[in-house]
Design an enzyme around this catalytic site. Structure first.
Site, PDB file in Angstrom:
ATOM      1  N   HIS A 227       0.900  -0.986   0.052  1.00 24.04           N
ATOM      2  CA  HIS A 227       0.075  -0.101   0.088  1.00 24.04           C
ATOM      3  C   HIS A 227       0.853   1.367   0.015  1.00 24.04           C
ATOM      4  O   HIS A 227       0.477   2.410  -0.471  1.00 24.04           O
ATOM      5  CB  HIS A 227      -0.920   0.032   1.414  1.00 24.04           C
ATOM      6  CG  HIS A 227      -2.131  -1.003   0.676  1.00 24.04           C
ATOM      7  ND1 HIS A 227      -3.119  -0.631   0.021  1.00 24.04           N
ATOM      8  CD2 HIS A 227      -2.133  -2.457   0.896  1.00 24.04           C
ATOM      9  CE1 HIS A 227      -4.049  -1.597  -0.151  1.00 24.04           C
ATOM     10  NE2 HIS A 227      -3.503  -2.680   0.175  1.00 24.04           N
ATOM     11  N   ARG A 337     -11.562   2.990  -3.109  1.00 18.47           N
ATOM     12  CA  ARG A 337     -11.193   2.084  -2.053  1.00 18.47           C
ATOM     13  C   ARG A 337     -11.987   2.632  -0.964  1.00 18.47           C
ATOM     14  O   ARG A 337     -11.277   3.460  -0.113  1.00 18.47           O
ATOM     15  CB  ARG A 337      -9.703   2.052  -1.843  1.00 18.47           C
ATOM     16  CG  ARG A 337      -9.124   1.278  -3.024  1.00 18.47           C
ATOM     17  CD  ARG A 337      -7.541   1.079  -2.673  1.00 18.47           C
ATOM     18  NE  ARG A 337      -6.839   0.177  -3.390  1.00 18.47           N
ATOM     19  CZ  ARG A 337      -6.260   0.158  -4.546  1.00 18.47           C
ATOM     20  NH1 ARG A 337      -6.116   1.567  -5.021  1.00 18.47           N
ATOM     21  NH2 ARG A 337      -5.659  -0.693  -5.412  1.00 18.47           N
ATOM     22  N   ARG A 373     -16.248   0.419  -4.183  1.00 17.51           N
ATOM     23  CA  ARG A 373     -16.053  -0.897  -3.631  1.00 17.51           C
ATOM     24  C   ARG A 373     -16.351  -0.877  -2.259  1.00 17.51           C
ATOM     25  O   ARG A 373     -15.920   0.031  -1.296  1.00 17.51           O
ATOM     26  CB  ARG A 373     -14.651  -1.153  -3.843  1.00 17.51           C
ATOM     27  CG  ARG A 373     -14.223  -2.436  -3.069  1.00 17.51           C
ATOM     28  CD  ARG A 373     -12.964  -2.969  -3.463  1.00 17.51           C
ATOM     29  NE  ARG A 373     -11.774  -2.320  -2.686  1.00 17.51           N
ATOM     30  CZ  ARG A 373     -10.612  -2.441  -2.618  1.00 17.51           C
ATOM     31  NH1 ARG A 373     -10.050  -3.412  -3.713  1.00 17.51           N
ATOM     32  NH2 ARG A 373      -9.732  -1.921  -1.870  1.00 17.51           N
ATOM     33  N   ASN A 495      -3.634  -7.161  -8.321  1.00 15.45           N
ATOM     34  CA  ASN A 495      -2.844  -7.275  -7.448  1.00 15.45           C
ATOM     35  C   ASN A 495      -2.948  -8.359  -6.481  1.00 15.45           C
ATOM     36  O   ASN A 495      -2.042  -9.147  -6.273  1.00 15.45           O
ATOM     37  CB  ASN A 495      -2.855  -6.052  -6.489  1.00 15.45           C
ATOM     38  CG  ASN A 495      -2.913  -4.436  -7.091  1.00 15.45           C
ATOM     39  OD1 ASN A 495      -2.272  -4.648  -8.322  1.00 15.45           O
ATOM     40  ND2 ASN A 495      -3.258  -3.819  -6.517  1.00 15.45           N
ATOM     41  N   ASP A 496      -4.311  -8.715  -6.234  1.00 14.95           N
ATOM     42  CA  ASP A 496      -4.357  -9.994  -5.358  1.00 14.95           C
ATOM     43  C   ASP A 496      -4.601 -10.895  -6.665  1.00 14.95           C
ATOM     44  O   ASP A 496      -4.320 -12.060  -5.715  1.00 14.95           O
ATOM     45  CB  ASP A 496      -5.937  -9.844  -4.552  1.00 14.95           C
ATOM     46  CG  ASP A 496      -5.672  -8.956  -3.324  1.00 14.95           C
ATOM     47  OD1 ASP A 496      -4.547  -9.367  -2.764  1.00 14.95           O
ATOM     48  OD2 ASP A 496      -6.340  -8.321  -3.049  1.00 14.95           O
ATOM     49  N   ARG A 506       1.975 -10.419  -2.040  1.00 18.50           N
ATOM     50  CA  ARG A 506       2.302  -9.178  -2.623  1.00 18.50           C
ATOM     51  C   ARG A 506       3.166  -8.061  -1.881  1.00 18.50           C
ATOM     52  O   ARG A 506       3.511  -7.026  -2.362  1.00 18.50           O
ATOM     53  CB  ARG A 506       0.898  -8.502  -3.186  1.00 18.50           C
ATOM     54  CG  ARG A 506      -0.193  -8.203  -1.783  1.00 18.50           C
ATOM     55  CD  ARG A 506      -1.356  -7.637  -2.138  1.00 18.50           C
ATOM     56  NE  ARG A 506      -1.702  -6.383  -2.448  1.00 18.50           N
ATOM     57  CZ  ARG A 506      -2.610  -5.744  -2.571  1.00 18.50           C
ATOM     58  NH1 ARG A 506      -3.794  -6.451  -2.680  1.00 18.50           N
ATOM     59  NH2 ARG A 506      -2.580  -4.486  -3.049  1.00 18.50           N
ATOM     60  N   CYS A 543      -8.703  -3.074 -12.522  1.00 15.26           N
ATOM     61  CA  CYS A 543      -8.324  -1.936 -11.647  1.00 15.26           C
ATOM     62  C   CYS A 543      -7.106  -2.184 -10.735  1.00 15.26           C
ATOM     63  O   CYS A 543      -6.725  -1.264  -9.910  1.00 15.26           O
ATOM     64  CB  CYS A 543      -9.376  -1.644 -10.564  1.00 15.26           C
ATOM     65  SG  CYS A 543     -10.060  -2.828  -9.691  1.00 15.26           S
TER      66      CYS A 543
HETATM   67  C1  PEP Z   1      -6.327  -5.374  -6.539  1.00 18.89           C
HETATM   68  O1  PEP Z   1      -6.146  -6.556  -5.864  1.00 18.89           O
HETATM   69  O2  PEP Z   1      -5.805  -5.481  -7.723  1.00 18.89           O
HETATM   70  C2  PEP Z   1      -6.895  -4.169  -6.076  1.00 18.89           C
HETATM   71  C3  PEP Z   1      -7.285  -3.390  -6.985  1.00 18.89           C
HETATM   72  O3  PEP Z   1      -7.479  -4.217  -4.826  1.00 18.89           O
HETATM   73  P1  PEP Z   1      -6.148  -3.825  -3.494  1.00 18.89           P
HETATM   74  O4  PEP Z   1      -5.058  -3.310  -4.203  1.00 18.89           O
HETATM   75  O5  PEP Z   1      -7.144  -2.727  -2.858  1.00 18.89           O
HETATM   76  O6  PEP Z   1      -6.400  -5.007  -2.854  1.00 18.89           O
HETATM   77 MG    MG Z   2      -7.542  -6.337  -3.963  1.00 18.72          MG
END
Ligand code: PEP
Ligand code: MG
Length: 582
Positions: A227, A337, A373, A495-496, A506, A543
Site C-alpha cells: 500500500h 477504495r 467498492r 494485485n490480489d 504481494r 483496476c
Molecule cells: C487488487 O487487488 O488488484 C485491487 C485493486 O485491490 P487492492 O489493491 O485494494 O487489494
Molecule cells: Mg484486492
C-alpha cells in the site's frame, strides 16, 4: 499533486534493478560505505518513478515501555508525575486535533476531541488517583486504570462504548510514552519536507501522514503492490522499496533518492549532489514537455487504431483525489477504495457519514461513473476497532466480503449509503474477494433488501445502479461463466489475482520479480473472465496495478477489455498508449 514520470521507464527500471538490488546487497552488506566515511548507498526496487533530494526522516512506530513495577513509590511524587504527563498529553492531543483539522478533515479530527474529553473525565482521573493511593507508581496506575475502564466499557455491550476502550488504550499509551520521556514522534508531527524512511507503513499510518511534506518514500520491506507503493504512485512521488534495514543514525541526513535507478545515497559528495540536481532539472523539464503533449489528449475518446474504445478511469482512496482525476481527464472512477474512510476513523462510520462521503464524490464526478467498492478490510489492512481475531495467514483469511457477509449490519450500512448516493449521479457498487456465484447471490439478496427498505422509507436511489464484483481470486476467474450471470460487470484486481494465482505474497519484495516475470497465468484468467462477461452482455475493467503497465495495453485491447482504471498520475500515459494500440 506532482505527476510521475514515464510509466514505460518506471517498469523498465523496476524489472532490471530489482534483481540487481538483491545481489548488490548480498555482495556488499546492507549498509555500504562506498566513497567516504559518511556516504552510504542503498539499492532497492523503484516502485514509483522520479528523483528527490531532501533530508531523511525515520518513521518511528510509537514504542510503549513496560511499567517499571520495582520502582520505589512515593505517592505524592507519583501523583505529580502523573499530573504533568496528563498536562503534556492534553497539549499533544490539542496539537494533533489542530493538524488533523487542517490536513485531513473535520470527521477525522473528531477522534482527538474524544481523546481530550476522556482525558478530562473526572471518573477516569479518580480511578488513576485511587491506583496511586493504593501504592502504585504512575505507570502501573495508568495500566491499572486502563484495565478497569476497558473491562467496564466492554461489559456494557454497546458497540460505540466498546470502541471507546481502544481510545482509552490510546490515551494510556500516550501517557506511558510521556512518562518514559519520549517526545511526540510521528510523521504527522514532522515539519518541513523530507524523504520518509520506514520499515513499512500500514494503511492506517499512511492516513495520518501529512502528505504535502513527503518528497519520497523508502521502505525496508514492501513491494510494488504494497500500500505504500500504491500511495506513492497516487501521489506521483518517488518510492524505493525492499532496501533492507537502514541505520537510524542516518536520520536527518541529506539524501538523494533516485527511484528510476533504484538507489538511495545518503550524505552525497558535493559533485554528486550537483550532478543529481542537474539530472533532476533535466528530468523535470522532460516531464513537463511530455505532460504538455499528453494534456492535449484530454477529452479525446480513447479508441485504439482498430476502433476499440477503452475507457480510462481513476483509482482513488479519498474524495480529495476527484479534482485531480477530473483535471487529468478521467472518464470515471473505476475503484473507490472505501476502506480508507474506515481507516481514518476510530470507530465504525455511520450510514450518514458514508452517504455524505459517497454523495460528495458522486456529485463531484458530474455524471461520470463512480465504482464504489464495499469494504476490503483484513489481510494487510487492519482496523483495531473491528476486533478481528489473530490469523496465521491473514491474506488467506477473514477479509473483505467474508467479513461483510458475517456481519450483515456492517454490510447493509454500506449498501444503503451507496444506494442513497446513487441518486446524485452515476454510481455503481462492487464487491471484493468473491470466490463463488453463491456468495454473489447472498450479496445481491442483501442489496435487494436494502433497496426494498429505502423504497418503504421513501428514500431516492438509482434503481438501475450497476452491481459488479472484483475478479481477484483465481476461483472467481475460473467460475466466471456462472458468476457473470449474477452481475453487470467485472473489475479485475490484478494485485490480489497475481498474489493468489502465483502463490506469491504481494508484500514480499523477494517475490516481486517472480510476479513481474509471470503475468501470463494472470492474463489467461483475465481473458477467461472477459469472454464470460461479454457473453452475457456485461462489461469488464481492470483496476489492479497491471492496468497501468503500458506493455500490456495492446493485450488488454485484444481481449476487448472495456475499461482500465489506474492511479491519477498514470491516466494520461495510459490514454496515450491506448491511442497507439492497433
Ligand atoms: C487488487 O487487488 O488488484 C485491487 C485493486 O485491490 P487492492 O489493491 O485494494 O487489494
Ligand atoms: Mg484486492
Amino acid at each position: 499533486m506532482k505527476h510521475a514520470g514515464d510509466l514505460t521507464q518506471e517498469f523498465h527500471f523496476y524489472n532490471q534493478d530489482f534483481a540487481d538490488g538483491i545481489n548488490f546487497r548480498e555482495r556488499h552488506g546492507e549498509h555500504m560505505d562506498v566513497m567516504s566515511k559518511q556516504r552510504a548507498a542503498f539499492r532497492g526496487a523503484g516502485v514509483s518513478g522520479g528523483k528527490a533530494c531532501g533530508t531523511l526522516k525515520f518513521f518511528r512506530k510509537p514504542t510503549v515501555r513496560p511499567a517499571p513495577s520495582s520502582r520505589p513509590v512515593h505517592p505524592a511524587a507519583e501523583l505529580t508525575r502523573l499530573r504533568q504527563a496528563m498536562e503534556t498529553a492534553r497539549e499533544q492531543i490539542a496539537e494533533l486535533h489542530r493538524r488533523a483539522l487542517a490536513d485531513i478533515g473535520k470527521n477525522e479530527a473528531e477522534i482527538f476531541e474524544i481523546h481530550a474529553m476522556l482525558l478530562e473525565d473526572e471518573d477516569f482521573a479518580e480511578t488513576l488517583t485511587n491506583e496511586i493511593a493504593a501504592g502504585k507508581c504512575a505507570e502501573d496506575a495508568v495500566e491499572g486504570a486502563v484495565q478497569v475502564w476497558s473491562r467496564m466499557l466492554r461489559e456494557l455491550n454497546d458497540p460505540y462504548l466498546s470502541a471507546r476502550a481502544a481510545d482509552i488504550r490510546d490515551i494510556a499509551d500516550r501517557l506511558l510514552r510521556i512518562l518514559a520521556g519520549e517526545t511526540q514522534e510521528s510523521a504527522a508531527a514532522y515539519t518541513g519536507s523530507f524523504i520518509l524512511v520506514a520499515e513499512d507503513l500500514t494503511p492506517s499510518e499512511t492516513v495520518l501522514l501529512d502528505k504535502s511534506r513527503i518528497l519520497g518514500f523508502v521502505t525496508f520491506g514492501g513491494s510494488s503492490n504494497s500500500h505504500t507503493s500504491i500511495l506513492a504512485r497516487a501521489m506521483g512521488i518517488p518510492a524505493l522499496v525492499g532496501v533492507g534495514k537502514i541505520d537510524e543514525e542516518l536520520d536527518s541526513q541529506l539524501a538523494l533518492l533516485d527511484a528510476d535507478a533504484g538507489t538511495l545515497t545518503v550524505c552525497p559528495g558535493e559533485a554528486e549532489l550537483e550532478a543529481f540536481r542537474q539530472a533532476q532539472e533535466r528530468q523535470d523539464a522532460q516531464a513537463r514537455e511530455q505532460e504538455k503533449s499528453r494534456r492535449a489528449l484530454i477529452g479525446r475518446p480513447s479508441v485504439t487504431l482498430g476502433g476499440h474504445r477503452m475507457l480510462i478511469y481513476a483509482n482513488i482512496g479519498e474524495g480529495a483525489e476527484v479534482a485531480h482525476a477530473l483535471a487529468d481527464g478521467a472518464d470515471g472512477i473505476g475503484l473507490l477504495r472505501s476502506e480508507f474512510l474506515y481507516l481514518s476513523l476510530n470507530d465504525y462510520p455511520s450510514e450518514e457519514q458514508l452517504f455524505e462521503a459517497y454523495r460528495q464524490i458522486v456529485s463531484d464526478m458530474q455524471g461520470k461513473k463512480v465504482v464504489i467498492r464495499t469494504l476490503d478490510i483484513g489481510a494487510d489492512k487492519q482496523i483495531p476497532y473491528f476486533d478481528l481475531p489473530h490469523e496465521e495467514n491473514p491474506a488467506l483469511g477473514f477479509r473483505a466480503v467474508r467479513i461483510c457477509l458475517a456481519r450483515e449490519p456492517l454490510f447493509k450500512t454500506q449498501l444503503r449509503a451507496i444506494l442513497r448516493a446513487s441518486a446524485f449521479g452515476n454510481a455503481a457498487v462492487m464487491i471484493p474477494m468473491i470466490v463463488s456465484a453463491e456468495e454473489v447471490r447472498r450479496c445481491r439478496r442483501l442489496f435487494d433488501e436494502c433497496k426494498a427498505e429505502l423504497i418503504c422509507e421513501g428514500v431516492d436511489f438509482d434503481a438501475r445502479m450497476e452491481f459488479g464484483i472484483m475478479v481477484e481470486t483465481p476461483a472467481a476467474a475460473v467460475m466466471s461463466d456462472e458468476i457473470s450471470a449474477e452481475v453487470d460487470f467485472f473489475s479485475v484486481g490484478t494485485n490480489d489475482l497475481a498474489q493468489y494465482t502465483l502463490a506469491a505474497d504481494r508484500q514480499n519484495p523477494m517475490l516481486a520479480e517472480l510476479c513481474e516475470r509471470n503475468t501470463e497465468p494472470v492474463l489467461r484468467l483475465i481473458e477467461r473472465a472477459a469472454k464470460a462477461i461479454h457473453g452475457r452482455g456485461g462489461w469488464i475493467g481492470i483496476c489492479g496495478e497491471l492496468a497501468a503497465d503500458l506493455r500490456l495495453t495492446q493485450r488488454f485491447a485484444d481481449m476487448g477489455i472495456d475499461e482500465l482504471s489506474v492511479s491519477v498520475p498514470n491516466l494520461l500515459a495510459v490514454r496515450e498508449q491506448v491511442l497507439r494500440c492497433k
